[in-house]
Write an enzyme that holds these catalytic residues in place. Structure first.
Site, PDB file in Angstrom:
ATOM      1  N   HIS A  98       0.862  -1.192   0.000  1.00  0.00           N
ATOM      2  CA  HIS A  98       0.000   0.000   0.000  1.00  0.00           C
ATOM      3  C   HIS A  98       0.895   1.238   0.000  1.00  0.00           C
ATOM      4  O   HIS A  98       1.988   1.225   0.572  1.00  0.00           O
ATOM      5  CB  HIS A  98      -0.907  -0.004   1.236  1.00  0.00           C
ATOM      6  N   GLU A 170      -3.734   2.215  -7.248  1.00  0.00           N
ATOM      7  CA  GLU A 170      -4.071   3.299  -6.328  1.00  0.00           C
ATOM      8  C   GLU A 170      -3.112   4.460  -6.546  1.00  0.00           C
ATOM      9  O   GLU A 170      -2.029   4.492  -5.952  1.00  0.00           O
ATOM     10  CB  GLU A 170      -3.955   2.804  -4.884  1.00  0.00           C
ATOM     11  N   GLY A 176      -6.757   9.168   0.258  1.00  0.00           N
ATOM     12  CA  GLY A 176      -6.860   9.800   1.570  1.00  0.00           C
ATOM     13  C   GLY A 176      -7.543  11.153   1.567  1.00  0.00           C
ATOM     14  O   GLY A 176      -8.010  11.634   0.537  1.00  0.00           O
ATOM     15  N   SER A 216      -9.901   7.474  -2.997  1.00  0.00           N
ATOM     16  CA  SER A 216     -11.070   8.358  -2.881  1.00  0.00           C
ATOM     17  C   SER A 216     -12.295   7.852  -3.646  1.00  0.00           C
ATOM     18  O   SER A 216     -13.048   8.644  -4.216  1.00  0.00           O
ATOM     19  CB  SER A 216     -10.725   9.780  -3.329  1.00  0.00           C
TER      20      SER A 216
END
Ligand code: PGA
Length: 267
Positions: A98, A170, A176, A216
């Site tokens: 991640h 991502e 975030g 998001s």
């Protein structure tokens, strides 16, 4: 052709205690109870919550994963968790690479590669996260970054490993509270590039690896994203952390996914 199931799930990051995780999962399981077999729903809690989470949910309904894993089975690695320890919890998957691991904890592509190999060898699905930073995008080296993360991260895997591999795209700039969601057409182009790279690496099985979009995802963009031919699923953060909101999001997306399948639009 990737799986006919909608892959949708969430990483709870460092947000929920054991009790909060169990109550979230219990609610999510109850709320989504009537949803059919074309849903592959997964939740990735914090380590401390995993034993209770594992006992609390029916894993045929909600798959569980860990947020990270060391590649060694045991050793002098204070603070790390090994694949043998995760096997005791009968988890289905391990999230690897991640962007918060890569950027806050300086994990490298070589380390992600060791983790991916170890996770697959220990029977887990490895969910490898890749994504370009805002700087990469500005400098127009986003595609190179994605190829590198995939080619290094998946180095040494064989065709047979594709059955245990998922990729999450991502973009770091989209993740975030300060993230700007990627446009769905932009995400689709990147998903195609990821698919092309997977097919270079695994010409026979690369088309079977699900590619999920994360960054998001919210009720305003989820349907547009899932409509895109090359997007096989969604990896949701903040918008999934209340069970009722996540359930609503899934119900919004699932019919759109089914329509896409019916029209034969899968990438
Ligand atoms: P976000 O998180 O949906 O809150 O942006 C996504 C992620 O970090 O996977």
């Amino acid at each position: 052709m990737t799986s006919r199931k909608l892959h949708i799930g969430t990483n709870l990051k460092m947000y929920k205690t054991i009790q909060e995780t169990v109550s979230y999962l219990t609610d999510l399981e109850r709320l989504t109870g009537d949803l059919a077999d074309d849903l592959c729903l997964f939740v990735i809690p914090s380590y401390t919550a995993l034993p209770a989470a594992s006992a609390a949910v029916d894993r045929t309904r909600i798959s569980l994963g860990a947020q990270n894993m060391h590649w060694e089975e045991r050793g002098q690695f204070t603070g790390e968790i090994s694949p043998l320890m995760l096997q005791e919890l009968e988890l289905q998957m391990v999230e690897i690479g991640h962007s918060e691991r890569r950027h806050s904890f300086r994990e490298t592509d070589i380390e992600e590669n060791k983790k991916v190999i170890s996770a697959i060898n220990h029977g887990f699905i490895a969910l490898l996260c890749v994504g370009e930073t805002g700087d990469d995008k500005e400098l127009d080296i986003g595609d190179e970054r994605l190829r590198q993360q995939l080619k290094v991260g998946l180095h040494g895997l064989g065709e047979a490993d594709c059955g245990r591999l998922w990729v999450a795209y991502e973009p770091v700039w989209a993740i975030g509270v300060n993230g700007i969601p990627a446009r769905s057409d932009y995400a689709d182009v990147k998903h195609r590039l990821i698919r092309e790279t997977l097919l270079q690496l695994f010409p026979h099985q690369g088309h079977n690896v699900p590619i999920l979009y994360g960054g998001s995802v919210n009720p305003d963009n989820a349907c547009d994203l899932i409509c895109q031919p090359a997007i096989d699923g969604l990896f949701v953060g903040r918008s999934a952390w209340e069970a009722s909101r996540f359930d609503a999001l899934i119900r919004q997306v699932l019919p759109v996914w089914r329509q896409k399948l019916a029209k034969g639009l899968l990438g």
